[in-house]
Design an enzyme around this catalytic site. Structure first.
Site, PDB file in Angstrom:
ATOM      1  N   GLY A  41     -19.102 -20.443  -6.649  1.00 38.11           N
ATOM      2  CA  GLY A  41     -19.036 -19.742  -5.370  1.00 38.11           C
ATOM      3  C   GLY A  41     -20.428 -19.543  -4.810  1.00 38.11           C
ATOM      4  N   GLY A  43     -21.070 -17.743  -1.531  1.00 35.84           N
ATOM      5  CA  GLY A  43     -21.055 -16.894  -0.349  1.00 35.84           C
ATOM      6  C   GLY A  43     -22.205 -15.909  -0.420  1.00 35.84           C
ATOM      7  N   ALA A  45     -22.620 -13.304  -2.238  1.00 33.07           N
ATOM      8  CA  ALA A  45     -22.981 -13.000  -3.624  1.00 33.07           C
ATOM      9  C   ALA A  45     -23.508 -14.235  -4.345  1.00 33.07           C
ATOM     10  CB  ALA A  45     -21.781 -12.418  -4.369  1.00 33.07           C
ATOM     11  N   GLY A  46     -22.760 -15.333  -4.286  1.00 37.64           N
ATOM     12  CA  GLY A  46     -23.120 -16.520  -5.050  1.00 37.64           C
ATOM     13  C   GLY A  46     -24.407 -17.184  -4.602  1.00 37.64           C
ATOM     14  N   ARG A 331     -10.420   2.915   6.209  1.00 43.79           N
ATOM     15  CA  ARG A 331      -9.436   1.887   6.527  1.00 43.79           C
ATOM     16  C   ARG A 331      -8.032   2.204   6.032  1.00 43.79           C
ATOM     17  NH1 ARG A 331     -13.216  -3.419   5.140  1.00 43.79           N
ATOM     18  NH2 ARG A 331     -14.562  -3.188   6.958  1.00 43.79           N
ATOM     19  N   GLU A 426     -17.043  -9.603  -4.653  1.00 45.15           N
ATOM     20  CA  GLU A 426     -15.634  -9.204  -4.618  1.00 45.15           C
ATOM     21  C   GLU A 426     -14.868  -9.702  -5.841  1.00 45.15           C
ATOM     22  OE1 GLU A 426     -11.827  -9.289  -1.496  1.00 45.15           O
ATOM     23  OE2 GLU A 426     -13.692 -10.316  -0.976  1.00 45.15           O
ATOM     24  N   ARG A 436     -12.328   0.436   0.057  1.00 49.37           N
ATOM     25  CA  ARG A 436     -13.709   0.078   0.396  1.00 49.37           C
ATOM     26  C   ARG A 436     -14.091   0.588   1.776  1.00 49.37           C
ATOM     27  NH1 ARG A 436     -16.265  -3.732   3.300  1.00 49.37           N
ATOM     28  NH2 ARG A 436     -14.486  -5.127   3.601  1.00 49.37           N
ATOM     29  N   SER A 441     -19.229  -4.206   1.784  1.00 49.03           N
ATOM     30  CA  SER A 441     -18.976  -5.445   1.039  1.00 49.03           C
ATOM     31  C   SER A 441     -20.216  -6.332   1.028  1.00 49.03           C
ATOM     32  CB  SER A 441     -17.792  -6.204   1.625  1.00 49.03           C
ATOM     33  OG  SER A 441     -18.021  -6.576   2.962  1.00 49.03           O
ATOM     34  N   LEU A 442     -20.811  -6.574   2.200  1.00 51.98           N
ATOM     35  CA  LEU A 442     -22.044  -7.365   2.247  1.00 51.98           C
ATOM     36  C   LEU A 442     -23.144  -6.691   1.431  1.00 51.98           C
ATOM     37  CD1 LEU A 442     -22.457  -8.647   5.928  1.00 51.98           C
ATOM     38  CD2 LEU A 442     -22.170 -10.028   3.866  1.00 51.98           C
TER      39      LEU A 442
END
Length: 639
Positions: A41, A43, A45-46, A331, A426, A436, A441-442
């Site tokens: 991955g 993204g 993170a990766g 949320r 994630e 969350r 998240s970012l």
């Protein structure tokens, strides 16, 4: 029996990470050249992890099933990224961000991990600014901030409505630099189908070349999974269609524990379902709730155009129910409130499964150009999808499956229960608890990749410097490859009549109905039975067209949907076990008189970590007790 050791350092919150870094094992630069790391991955993170590890001197191999990491789903994290710079002078701090995340997650996350995420947030912003991310700026030159759900300060940095794309591009550019330098190698269009363990340690992966169908073996001293979440198990979701949980499930079946799988977030601002033929839904960023006001008509079944409904005939229900936070409640709260209004007959649109997100007042007060500067591309996206101009009419939104807080269990070093196997972003059960907060998240993905994993992975690799290159002609690799080929042959040989997508659609409907925004014991038990029946039907009647040794999208889908049956079973099993309501996990039997989630801290203040015990066997539950030394769990209130 697997034992959980979270490896949380002792001492005050503000000193844990600093002391841990000072005491962790190191690998000197000469020895790093001897060590190989696989990152699956690329993204937010990766890509950040792969670039950072290669910069340190490790040999990095990166695998993505897209043609480029630029297509990673992180690009859809539109609204922003949190940090505690306190540029607005509104009393923000590391502790306030930490507390907002702990409270927003309904006190179902580790204190130490969450505080660390808040503590390094400013470093992440500095990193991205240095890499050229075009964050919005004030006239003074300071980076601009906006608010997000669940908080009362402005700490979210943004690049109009494309923050995730810009941050992902920055990580990809950093990785591309390492690829050109020869320290990292990209394997595009590869799908990880199994994890290989040797002597209990993660030593490689089995992949399928999605262009020619070839099964490949790849070895390394450590494996990092940055494969995102599995929200597409619900079929209609905000995630990219190819997002899946197969890599995490492969790790789970090799001994990595899966934590809190039932905690799947429902996002409140999604374009409602338009027809029966959709394969995904379009997310409208939560940032829109900064200036947009959510409302429904006060009269049931009122189908007049929004422009004809007078101000006194509108119910701004979030502002009415939660005056302290208004439209910026978390949320899970906003999603349940929208569902409640629609279920009661106040929904808008042809289906009645939508509420209004209205920018009339913001445009009148701030001007169209100001709103366009903040959200222009989001408005354009909405108009393209729906043909409705949100500058002239309110947007229509409804909740949809989104982020998964659950994932592979990891310790403080981000290592799973398999030595040498790490999960970041994630893909792990993360720092978000049961819900969350927007724009975290970012922050978490980038923090894991840039600043945490590159430090903590050395603690494991320091003992591997005498381990030679991992050979792929061992019995372990041979067995893993055989297992992968057997599964593919089994899928191809069913030769039934129904498409993989038709099964996915039915599975998603079961989950959405019984384990979506609301759950109860009767429904969850019914879901388990229906998932089992559907899985049996799948293996008797699925039709996989094409060939196994060629490009075959139907085979890709069938393989992932086969895994979704096991994930869905685990999601429902976890939801049944947790006899409380917390965050996104809302059991109807456990709610306050006002309809809010009712936690049971005495019996369920733990992370649920599930161990695979074999095909069609009940998984074993392990409990990591959550200790709150620095905050006191309270009943969440946003009123």
């Amino acid at each position: 029996m697997t034992k959980l050791d979270s490896k949380i350092p002792e001492g005050p919150l503000s000193e844990k990470w600093t002391k841990h870094q000072a005491s962790i094992k190191l690998v000197n630069p000469a020895n790093k050249k001897k060590l190989d790391i696989i990152v699956v991955g690329a993204g937010a993170a990766g890509a950040s992890a792969a670039a950072s590890l290669a910069e340190l001197g490790y040999n990095v191999k990166v695998f993505v099933f897209q043609d480029s990491s630029r297509r990673a789903h992180s690009i859809a994290s539109q609204g922003g990224i949190n940090a505690t710079k306190n540029y607005k002078n509104d009393s923000d701090s590391d502790f306030r961000l930490f507390y907002d995340m702990i409270k927003g997650g309904d006190f179902r996350a580790r204190e130490a991990n969450v505080y660390r995420a808040a503590e390094i947030s400013n470093n992440i912003i500095d990193q991205y600014v240095a890499q050229g991310v075009p964050f919005a700026r004030e006239y003074s030159g300071y980076l601009s901030n906006r608010s997000f759900g669940g908080v009362q300060v402005s700490r979210t940095f943004y690049a109009q409505g494309q923050t995730g794309q810009q941050c992902t591009l920055a990580g990809y550019q950093a990785l591309a630099r390492q690829i050109k330098a020869g320290k990292a190698k990209m394997y595009a269009r590869r799908d990880m189908l199994d994890l290989v363990t040797i002597d209990g340690k993660a030593r490689g992966i089995i992949t399928r070349n999605l262009v020619n169908g070839e099964i490949e073996r790849h070895g390394a001293h450590a494996v990092v999974l940055a494969t995102g979440g599995f929200g597409t198990v619900y079929y209609l979701s905000t995630l990219a269609i190819n997002s899946n949980g197969s890599a995490a499930l492969a790790a789970y079946k090799k001994g990595a524990l899966m934590a809190n799988p039932s905690m799947a977030q429902i996002h409140p601002t999604c374009v409602p379902v338009l027809n029966d033929y959709q394969s995904k839904l379009t997310l409208m960023s939560e940032s829109l709730r900064n200036d947009g006001r959510v409302w429904v008509p006060k009269e049931k079944g009122d189908k007049r155009p929004a422009s004809e409904i007078k101000e006194e005939e509108r119910d701004y229900y979030l502002e009415r129910k939660y005056p302290a936070f208004g439209n910026l409640v978390p949320r899970d709260v906003a999603s349940r409130a929208a569902k409640e209004r629609c279920d009661e007959g106040y929904g808008v649109g042809e289906t009645g499964l939508a509420v209004y997100l209205d920018f009339r007042d913001a445009i009148n007060n701030q001007g169209k150009e100001t709103i366009k500067a903040k959200y222009g591309n989001l408005f354009d996206l909405y108009k393209k999808v729906t043909s409705i101009d949100p500058y002239e009419e309110p947007m229509r939104i409804y909740p949809a499956s989104h982020y998964t807080m659950g994932g592979l269990w990891v310790d403080y070093n981000l290592m799973t229960t398999i030595p040498g196997l790490y999960a970041i972003g994630e893909a792990n059960f993360s720092d978000h608890g049961a819900n969350r907060l927007g724009a975290s998240s970012l922050m978490q993905c980038s923090g894991d990749g840039y600043f945490i994993l590159p430090v903590t992975i050395g603690d494991f690799l320091a003992d591997e410097i005498r381990t030679p290159k991992i050979k792929t002609d061992t019995p372990e690799f041979e067995k893993a490859e055989k297992d992968v080929k057997d599964k593919i042959n089994r899928l191809m040989s069913v030769n039934g009549k129904q498409s993989p997508t038709s099964f996915h659609k039915r599975l998603g409907l079961i989950l959405w109905t019984y384990s979506g925004m609301k759950r109860n014991e009767e429904g969850l038990k019914k879901a388990l039975a229906e998932i089992k029946e559907l899985k049996e039907e799948f293996w008797k009647d699925v039709k996989v067209a094409g060939k196994a040794d060629d490009m075959n999208h139907e085979l890709e889908k069938a393989s992932r949907i086969a895994d979704f049956f096991d994930l869905a079973t685990l999601i429902v099993t976890d939801a049944l076990d947790r006899k409380e309501s917390c965050g996104a996990h809302f059991r109807e039997e456990y709610q306050t008189e006002e309809g809010e989630p009712k936690r049971d801290d005495k019996n369920f203040s733990y992370v649920s970590a599930w161990e695979y015990k074999g095909e069609d066997k009940e998984p074993e539950l392990h409990k990591e007790k959550l200790k709150f030394e620095f905050v006191t769990p309270i009943q969440r209130s946003y009123k």
